[in-house]
Design a protein around this motif. Sequence first.
Motif, PDB file in Angstrom:
ATOM      1  N   HIS A  94       0.904  -1.151   0.000  1.00  0.00           N
ATOM      2  CA  HIS A  94       0.000   0.000   0.000  1.00  0.00           C
ATOM      3  C   HIS A  94       0.937   1.193   0.000  1.00  0.00           C
ATOM      4  CE1 HIS A  94      -2.789   3.022   1.673  1.00  0.00           C
ATOM      5  NE2 HIS A  94      -3.739   2.268   1.152  1.00  0.00           N
ATOM      6  N   ARG A  95       0.456   2.378  -0.408  1.00  0.00           N
ATOM      7  CA  ARG A  95       1.398   3.503  -0.442  1.00  0.00           C
ATOM      8  C   ARG A  95       1.945   3.815   0.942  1.00  0.00           C
ATOM      9  NH1 ARG A  95      -3.530   5.895  -0.446  1.00  0.00           N
ATOM     10  NH2 ARG A  95      -3.851   7.696   0.911  1.00  0.00           N
ATOM     11  N   GLY A  96       1.216   3.420   1.991  1.00  0.00           N
ATOM     12  CA  GLY A  96       1.672   3.716   3.345  1.00  0.00           C
ATOM     13  C   GLY A  96       2.121   2.496   4.133  1.00  0.00           C
ATOM     14  N   THR A  97       2.220   1.329   3.497  1.00  0.00           N
ATOM     15  CA  THR A  97       2.543   0.115   4.245  1.00  0.00           C
ATOM     16  C   THR A  97       3.601  -0.724   3.542  1.00  0.00           C
ATOM     17  OG1 THR A  97       0.174   0.054   4.748  1.00  0.00           O
ATOM     18  CG2 THR A  97       1.492  -1.807   5.514  1.00  0.00           C
ATOM     19  N   VAL A  98       4.617  -1.117   4.322  1.00  0.00           N
ATOM     20  CA  VAL A  98       5.635  -2.040   3.822  1.00  0.00           C
ATOM     21  C   VAL A  98       5.699  -3.186   4.824  1.00  0.00           C
ATOM     22  CG1 VAL A  98       8.082  -2.346   3.340  1.00  0.00           C
ATOM     23  CG2 VAL A  98       6.961  -0.219   2.710  1.00  0.00           C
ATOM     24  N   VAL A  99       5.528  -4.409   4.359  1.00  0.00           N
ATOM     25  CA  VAL A  99       5.446  -5.547   5.273  1.00  0.00           C
ATOM     26  C   VAL A  99       6.568  -6.548   4.979  1.00  0.00           C
ATOM     27  CG1 VAL A  99       3.748  -6.675   3.776  1.00  0.00           C
ATOM     28  CG2 VAL A  99       3.907  -7.355   6.164  1.00  0.00           C
ATOM     29  N   ARG A 100       7.046  -7.218   6.061  1.00  0.00           N
ATOM     30  CA  ARG A 100       8.055  -8.260   5.852  1.00  0.00           C
ATOM     31  C   ARG A 100       7.338  -9.488   5.300  1.00  0.00           C
ATOM     32  NH1 ARG A 100      10.059  -9.982  10.928  1.00  0.00           N
ATOM     33  NH2 ARG A 100       9.495 -12.143  10.518  1.00  0.00           N
ATOM     34  N   ALA A 101       7.748  -9.944   4.127  1.00  0.00           N
ATOM     35  CA  ALA A 101       6.989 -10.977   3.413  1.00  0.00           C
ATOM     36  C   ALA A 101       6.839 -12.245   4.258  1.00  0.00           C
ATOM     37  CB  ALA A 101       7.664 -11.297   2.087  1.00  0.00           C
ATOM     38  N   ASP A 102       7.904 -12.652   4.983  1.00  0.00           N
ATOM     39  CA  ASP A 102       7.777 -13.918   5.712  1.00  0.00           C
ATOM     40  C   ASP A 102       7.058 -13.760   7.052  1.00  0.00           C
ATOM     41  OD1 ASP A 102       9.817 -12.719   7.054  1.00  0.00           O
ATOM     42  OD2 ASP A 102      11.386 -14.057   6.319  1.00  0.00           O
ATOM     43  N   ALA A 103       6.540 -12.550   7.319  1.00  0.00           N
ATOM     44  CA  ALA A 103       5.693 -12.384   8.499  1.00  0.00           C
ATOM     45  C   ALA A 103       4.218 -12.551   8.145  1.00  0.00           C
ATOM     46  CB  ALA A 103       5.925 -11.014   9.128  1.00  0.00           C
ATOM     47  N   ILE A 104       3.915 -12.696   6.840  1.00  0.00           N
ATOM     48  CA  ILE A 104       2.527 -12.842   6.406  1.00  0.00           C
ATOM     49  C   ILE A 104       2.138 -14.316   6.488  1.00  0.00           C
ATOM     50  CG2 ILE A 104       0.905 -12.478   4.491  1.00  0.00           C
ATOM     51  CD1 ILE A 104       2.921 -10.396   3.414  1.00  0.00           C
ATOM     52  N   VAL A 105       0.985 -14.587   7.125  1.00  0.00           N
ATOM     53  CA  VAL A 105       0.508 -15.974   7.208  1.00  0.00           C
ATOM     54  C   VAL A 105      -0.422 -16.282   6.033  1.00  0.00           C
ATOM     55  CG1 VAL A 105      -0.601 -17.716   8.644  1.00  0.00           C
ATOM     56  CG2 VAL A 105       0.641 -15.830   9.719  1.00  0.00           C
ATOM     57  N   THR A 106      -1.467 -15.438   5.876  1.00  0.00           N
ATOM     58  CA  THR A 106      -2.387 -15.661   4.762  1.00  0.00           C
ATOM     59  C   THR A 106      -2.707 -14.341   4.066  1.00  0.00           C
ATOM     60  OG1 THR A 106      -4.293 -15.369   6.209  1.00  0.00           O
ATOM     61  CG2 THR A 106      -3.568 -17.641   5.807  1.00  0.00           C
ATOM     62  N   ALA A 107      -3.077 -14.454   2.802  1.00  0.00           N
ATOM     63  CA  ALA A 107      -3.514 -13.296   2.029  1.00  0.00           C
ATOM     64  C   ALA A 107      -4.839 -13.676   1.390  1.00  0.00           C
ATOM     65  CB  ALA A 107      -2.486 -12.949   0.964  1.00  0.00           C
ATOM     66  N   VAL A 108      -5.902 -12.943   1.731  1.00  0.00           N
ATOM     67  CA  VAL A 108      -7.238 -13.284   1.230  1.00  0.00           C
ATOM     68  C   VAL A 108      -7.758 -12.160   0.338  1.00  0.00           C
ATOM     69  CG1 VAL A 108      -9.598 -13.854   1.858  1.00  0.00           C
ATOM     70  CG2 VAL A 108      -7.707 -14.611   3.319  1.00  0.00           C
ATOM     71  N   ARG A 109      -8.086 -12.492  -0.893  1.00  0.00           N
ATOM     72  CA  ARG A 109      -8.564 -11.494  -1.836  1.00  0.00           C
ATOM     73  C   ARG A 109     -10.045 -11.208  -1.612  1.00  0.00           C
ATOM     74  NH1 ARG A 109      -7.295  -9.529  -7.275  1.00  0.00           N
ATOM     75  NH2 ARG A 109      -5.254 -10.461  -7.090  1.00  0.00           N
ATOM     76  N   GLU A 110     -10.367  -9.915  -1.460  1.00  0.00           N
ATOM     77  CA  GLU A 110     -11.758  -9.507  -1.256  1.00  0.00           C
ATOM     78  C   GLU A 110     -12.408  -9.249  -2.621  1.00  0.00           C
ATOM     79  OE1 GLU A 110     -12.688  -9.520   1.851  1.00  0.00           O
ATOM     80  OE2 GLU A 110     -10.664  -9.723   2.662  1.00  0.00           O
ATOM     81  N   ASP A 111     -13.739  -9.077  -2.601  1.00  0.00           N
ATOM     82  CA  ASP A 111     -14.463  -8.805  -3.854  1.00  0.00           C
ATOM     83  C   ASP A 111     -14.007  -7.495  -4.499  1.00  0.00           C
ATOM     84  OD1 ASP A 111     -15.838 -11.083  -3.612  1.00  0.00           O
ATOM     85  OD2 ASP A 111     -17.603 -10.182  -2.641  1.00  0.00           O
ATOM     86  N   SER A 112     -13.626  -6.531  -3.653  1.00  0.00           N
ATOM     87  CA  SER A 112     -13.223  -5.219  -4.159  1.00  0.00           C
ATOM     88  C   SER A 112     -11.902  -5.270  -4.909  1.00  0.00           C
ATOM     89  CB  SER A 112     -13.099  -4.251  -2.985  1.00  0.00           C
ATOM     90  OG  SER A 112     -12.073  -4.720  -2.122  1.00  0.00           O
ATOM     91  N   GLY A 113     -11.177  -6.396  -4.787  1.00  0.00           N
ATOM     92  CA  GLY A 113      -9.868  -6.477  -5.428  1.00  0.00           C
ATOM     93  C   GLY A 113      -8.752  -6.258  -4.422  1.00  0.00           C
ATOM     94  N   LYS A 114      -9.085  -5.768  -3.221  1.00  0.00           N
ATOM     95  CA  LYS A 114      -8.081  -5.595  -2.178  1.00  0.00           C
ATOM     96  C   LYS A 114      -7.752  -6.955  -1.555  1.00  0.00           C
ATOM     97  CE  LYS A 114      -9.501  -0.915  -1.224  1.00  0.00           C
ATOM     98  NZ  LYS A 114     -10.405  -0.085  -0.445  1.00  0.00           N
ATOM     99  N   VAL A 115      -6.612  -7.002  -0.859  1.00  0.00           N
ATOM    100  CA  VAL A 115      -6.183  -8.264  -0.268  1.00  0.00           C
ATOM    101  C   VAL A 115      -5.963  -8.033   1.222  1.00  0.00           C
ATOM    102  CG1 VAL A 115      -4.382 -10.020  -0.222  1.00  0.00           C
ATOM    103  CG2 VAL A 115      -5.107  -9.037  -2.402  1.00  0.00           C
ATOM    104  N   THR A 116      -6.553  -8.905   2.056  1.00  0.00           N
ATOM    105  CA  THR A 116      -6.376  -8.780   3.500  1.00  0.00           C
ATOM    106  C   THR A 116      -5.279  -9.728   3.955  1.00  0.00           C
ATOM    107  OG1 THR A 116      -8.696  -8.211   3.720  1.00  0.00           O
ATOM    108  CG2 THR A 116      -7.552  -8.904   5.719  1.00  0.00           C
ATOM    109  N   LEU A 117      -4.335  -9.191   4.722  1.00  0.00           N
ATOM    110  CA  LEU A 117      -3.180  -9.972   5.151  1.00  0.00           C
ATOM    111  C   LEU A 117      -3.260 -10.227   6.648  1.00  0.00           C
ATOM    112  CD1 LEU A 117      -0.413  -7.863   3.341  1.00  0.00           C
ATOM    113  CD2 LEU A 117      -1.605  -9.861   2.447  1.00  0.00           C
ATOM    114  N   THR A 118      -3.039 -11.496   7.060  1.00  0.00           N
ATOM    115  CA  THR A 118      -2.895 -11.763   8.489  1.00  0.00           C
ATOM    116  C   THR A 118      -1.429 -12.028   8.773  1.00  0.00           C
ATOM    117  OG1 THR A 118      -3.438 -14.063   8.049  1.00  0.00           O
ATOM    118  CG2 THR A 118      -5.201 -12.686   8.896  1.00  0.00           C
TER     119      THR A 118
END
Lengths: 271, 362
Positions: A226-250
């Motif tokens: 996101h323009r305001g978010t940088v995440v460490r890739a191996d800290a992400i457990v799941t990525a779920v795509r929403e209907d809007s096209g956005k992706v929710t990360l746990t």
Amino acid sequence: MNISALIAEDEPLLAAHLRSELARLWPELHIVASVEHGAAAVEQALALRPDLLFLDIRMPGQSGLEAAQAIAEDWPDGSAPPLAVFVTAYDQYALQAFDAAAVDYVLKPVQTERLAQTCTRLRAALAQRSNGAAVEAALGQLRGLLGAPGLGAPTATPVPLHAPKLAVIQAGVGAAVHMVPIDTVLYFEAADKYVRVVTAEREHLIRTSLRELLPQLDPQRFWQVHRGTVVRADAIVTAVREDSGKVTLTLRGHPHKLTASRLYASLFKPM
Amino acid sequence: MPRMSTALPAPTRADRFLRRGAKVLGLGVAISLLLSLGLGLRLATSLAYSVPISLSCWFFIDGGRLLAARWVHRHGDTPQRGWPGWHWMSLAIVLGTMAGYAVGQQIGDLLSGGARAPWPIIENPRHALAMLLFSLVPALGATYYFFARERLAASEAQAQASQRQAAETQLRLLESQLEPHMLFNTLANLRVLIALDPPRAQAMLDQLIAFLRATLEASRVGQHALRAEFARLADYLALMQVRMGARLQTRLVLPSELADRPVPPLLLQPLVENAIKHGLEPKIEGGRIEVEARRDGDSLVLSVRDTGVGVAAPPSTGSAFGLAQVRERLATLYGARAALTLAPADDAEGGMLATVRLPLES
């Protein structure tokens, strides 16, 4: 159909000229706002929902490209985001990037014939804008521009592109400096002129912008989502795509969920 | 006449080796001609000896040179590549000539079929010594000739390199002063003004012409009066004001007693440009630029101050070329007597303050 447009240009004479040329070439076009900096462009675009954006690249505060990104990310779900046309005087990098991403742009001084061509193309593009593929294509173009050098607003302290990568984040807390190993950072989040550094245990504020921090992070390990978010890739457990096209990360070891914008959703695809 | 700019490809090591060999061969032939004419020897015989002796002397002297040069190079004090210095070279010439003479004579014996004692130095030391001394003269001459040529080639290459560097610096200077983004934006504004407000367009064009002329002349003219420096800055700022409108305010302060002082042309230009580009352009509400000249004892102090966004850390890249260029010019012209400092302005209005301090010569 009533077509509306927003103009973002910091030089008053050039803004007036673009307005009058558009009025001549496209009389039905309704200019809903003419603003002088990037932040105002984002605010006005989200409030007035124009169909078209004419964005100067170099503007105070936020660049035209950063404004386009913010508008695309914050645009309400369910309606097609506006089409953007970039306006620039002379920027070698910008021109290369525009050509590479096949994005429409207008050079200053604005030539009437060139602007007429752009208007013709915009009319055609507007006709099929509600089509999902067209929206995805526009996002793809923007994505192509985001990685290009030289398109951001000039910073007071530009960081070289190949700066050495940080191993430790030094966060000041009162008189103490906390040494935060980069491997313990879950994500970075922009907060005005600061960046929040979030680990599993706690968070720190560092006095830098995400724009300045980004080149100092290893792009293989730290992903901008996101323009305001940088995440460490191996800290992400799941990525779920929403209907809007956005992706929710746990995240591993943290209850907070992050959202990857549509611009970065393509990072999360099954192998 | 303009110099040809297309350079021939530099000769390779093998080329140079072959060329030297051909010259040594020529020298051998010349010596044998001299011997047959002067001493009445048969030309074929003298050729059979002097050519192999010349070539093998060259072989040993050049070999000695390379070995000595490598040794000296490894021990860290070599002024020139492939050249060990004259003291080492004298040893290489004497030993090389001895070895070359001995080996060359054996080859000569073989070629001419003349059966002689296998090692004449032992058989007839006095004769051999005379011939050795005789051989030393062309050996020394040839070595000196090759040495002088290599040195000439090296200094020519160096001169070319420094010429290229100077041209590159000048080009970068020009490029930095004629920033395309500034130029095209100014032209875009001018184009609009022509239709909107012709008298104002004319005034703007005059300012642009004055600015362009000063920029192009700056690399050729050594100095101009501080009055002219301020006039050019006023032109530039007026151009920027057309673009930025009310976001740019300016204040230029030049005491009349300093107006005729000479300064390097457009010295302050990069500082004013930095102040706009990194200070005021990024700031949404804009701000003010103040350029001021004052006298401080024996120094002329020129300052460029903005009320822009300032910087959190000392500026690194980006503006570095502009600053480095000002520093470089000051160092070349005034040495340690001039200085440029850049620091956050120390009042509530913020922004940056660049200060140039020059010796005030009477």
